[in-house]
Design a protein around this motif. Structure first.
Motif, PDB file in Angstrom:
ATOM      1  N   PRO A   1       0.834  -1.206   0.000  1.00  0.00           N
ATOM      2  CA  PRO A   1       0.000   0.000   0.000  1.00  0.00           C
ATOM      3  C   PRO A   1       0.872   1.262   0.000  1.00  0.00           C
ATOM      4  N   THR A   2       0.572   2.160  -0.934  1.00  0.00           N
ATOM      5  CA  THR A   2       1.453   3.286  -1.208  1.00  0.00           C
ATOM      6  C   THR A   2       0.646   4.548  -1.446  1.00  0.00           C
ATOM      7  N   THR A   3       1.205   5.684  -1.055  1.00  0.00           N
ATOM      8  CA  THR A   3       0.542   6.958  -1.347  1.00  0.00           C
ATOM      9  C   THR A   3       0.681   7.277  -2.836  1.00  0.00           C
ATOM     10  N   GLN A   4      -0.230   8.090  -3.321  1.00  0.00           N
ATOM     11  CA  GLN A   4      -0.154   8.503  -4.721  1.00  0.00           C
ATOM     12  C   GLN A   4       1.112   9.302  -4.983  1.00  0.00           C
ATOM     13  N   ARG A   5       1.554  10.072  -4.023  1.00  0.00           N
ATOM     14  CA  ARG A   5       2.785  10.847  -4.182  1.00  0.00           C
ATOM     15  C   ARG A   5       3.978   9.919  -4.400  1.00  0.00           C
ATOM     16  N   ASP A   6       4.048   8.853  -3.598  1.00  0.00           N
ATOM     17  CA  ASP A   6       5.142   7.897  -3.752  1.00  0.00           C
ATOM     18  C   ASP A   6       5.031   7.133  -5.071  1.00  0.00           C
ATOM     19  N   LEU A   7       3.794   6.836  -5.492  1.00  0.00           N
ATOM     20  CA  LEU A   7       3.616   6.171  -6.785  1.00  0.00           C
ATOM     21  C   LEU A   7       4.079   7.080  -7.925  1.00  0.00           C
ATOM     22  N   ALA A   8       3.759   8.366  -7.830  1.00  0.00           N
ATOM     23  CA  ALA A   8       4.194   9.314  -8.867  1.00  0.00           C
ATOM     24  C   ALA A   8       5.713   9.352  -8.953  1.00  0.00           C
ATOM     25  N   ALA A   9       6.378   9.350  -7.806  1.00  0.00           N
ATOM     26  CA  ALA A   9       7.841   9.361  -7.800  1.00  0.00           C
ATOM     27  C   ALA A   9       8.391   8.065  -8.397  1.00  0.00           C
ATOM     28  N   ALA A  10       7.823   6.931  -8.035  1.00  0.00           N
ATOM     29  CA  ALA A  10       8.296   5.645  -8.540  1.00  0.00           C
ATOM     30  C   ALA A  10       8.092   5.522 -10.046  1.00  0.00           C
ATOM     31  N   LEU A  11       6.986   6.060 -10.537  1.00  0.00           N
ATOM     32  CA  LEU A  11       6.675   5.985 -11.968  1.00  0.00           C
ATOM     33  C   LEU A  11       7.310   7.121 -12.762  1.00  0.00           C
ATOM     34  N   LYS A  12       7.849   8.117 -12.041  1.00  0.00           N
ATOM     35  CA  LYS A  12       8.451   9.302 -12.663  1.00  0.00           C
ATOM     36  C   LYS A  12       7.446  10.055 -13.536  1.00  0.00           C
ATOM     37  N   VAL A  13       6.255  10.264 -12.952  1.00  0.00           N
ATOM     38  CA  VAL A  13       5.192  11.016 -13.616  1.00  0.00           C
ATOM     39  C   VAL A  13       4.638  12.042 -12.633  1.00  0.00           C
ATOM     40  N   SER A  14       3.791  12.916 -13.131  1.00  0.00           N
ATOM     41  CA  SER A  14       3.202  13.946 -12.281  1.00  0.00           C
ATOM     42  C   SER A  14       2.125  13.357 -11.377  1.00  0.00           C
ATOM     43  N   ALA A  15       1.826  14.085 -10.310  1.00  0.00           N
ATOM     44  CA  ALA A  15       0.756  13.680  -9.397  1.00  0.00           C
ATOM     45  C   ALA A  15      -0.570  13.591 -10.156  1.00  0.00           C
ATOM     46  N   ARG A  16      -0.775  14.493 -11.081  1.00  0.00           N
ATOM     47  CA  ARG A  16      -2.007  14.505 -11.880  1.00  0.00           C
ATOM     48  C   ARG A  16      -2.136  13.220 -12.706  1.00  0.00           C
ATOM     49  N   THR A  17      -1.017  12.777 -13.284  1.00  0.00           N
ATOM     50  CA  THR A  17      -1.036  11.546 -14.072  1.00  0.00           C
ATOM     51  C   THR A  17      -1.373  10.346 -13.197  1.00  0.00           C
ATOM     52  N   VAL A  18      -0.766  10.281 -12.014  1.00  0.00           N
ATOM     53  CA  VAL A  18      -1.055   9.167 -11.108  1.00  0.00           C
ATOM     54  C   VAL A  18      -2.511   9.189 -10.684  1.00  0.00           C
ATOM     55  N   THR A  19      -3.051  10.369 -10.426  1.00  0.00           N
ATOM     56  CA  THR A  19      -4.467  10.456 -10.052  1.00  0.00           C
ATOM     57  C   THR A  19      -5.333   9.838 -11.143  1.00  0.00           C
TER      58      THR A  19
END
Length: 154
Positions: free
Chosen positions: A49-67
């Protein structure tokens, strides 16, 4: 000097990339997924379980993209958002049962595909193949064209 055999080797790599990409895209589409959504699922599998912020960093994309990715995965039943246990402002993205089963099935499929490709290759040839791929990836990483992948020792 680049010779015909170097060009032929690059042509083989490019053909391999196209074949694997086409197979992967078709397979994911059957499961109702895209490559980007699947990448998020692999990161979630890797980290839990991961925050969206951490997922954005791991995927190297913007927070908006992860959302957008999480919205799509939530709508199709692969993930859910849960309150973060210690941060009122954050939510955790976590697998649903469907998401967990899907990732387990993908892992099984990956194992079967690896067996299909490599099981009958003699050990010496396989070792040379993986060593050569490692050199190519190191060279690409050195010029900034490739990123290290999970499990890399580099």
């Amino acid at each position: 000097m680049i010779g015909d055999r170097h060009i032929a080797a690059l042509d083989q790599i490019l053909e391999l990339v196209v074949l694997v990409n086409d197979d992967m895209t078709r397979s994911l589409a059957r499961a109702g997924l895209t490559v980007s959504r699947t990448h998020l699922l692999w990161e979630l599998r890797r980290h839990g379980p991961t925050t969206q912020r951490d997922l954005a960093a791991a995927l190297k994309v913007s927070a908006r993209t992860v959302t957008g990715l999480v919205d799509g995965l939530e709508t199709t039943g692969f993930v859910s958002r849960q309150p973060h246990p210690t941060d009122r402002r954050a939510t955790l993205v976590t697998f649903t049962e469907r998401g967990r089963q899907t990732v387990e099935a993908m892992e099984h499929g990956q194992q079967e595909f690896a067996h299909l490709l490599f099981a009958e290759m003699p050990a010496e040839r396989f070792d040379g193949f993986t060593a050569g791929l490692g050199e190519i990836l190191d060279r690409l990483r050195g010029i900034g064209l490739a990123q290290s992948q999970p499990g890399d020792d580099r």
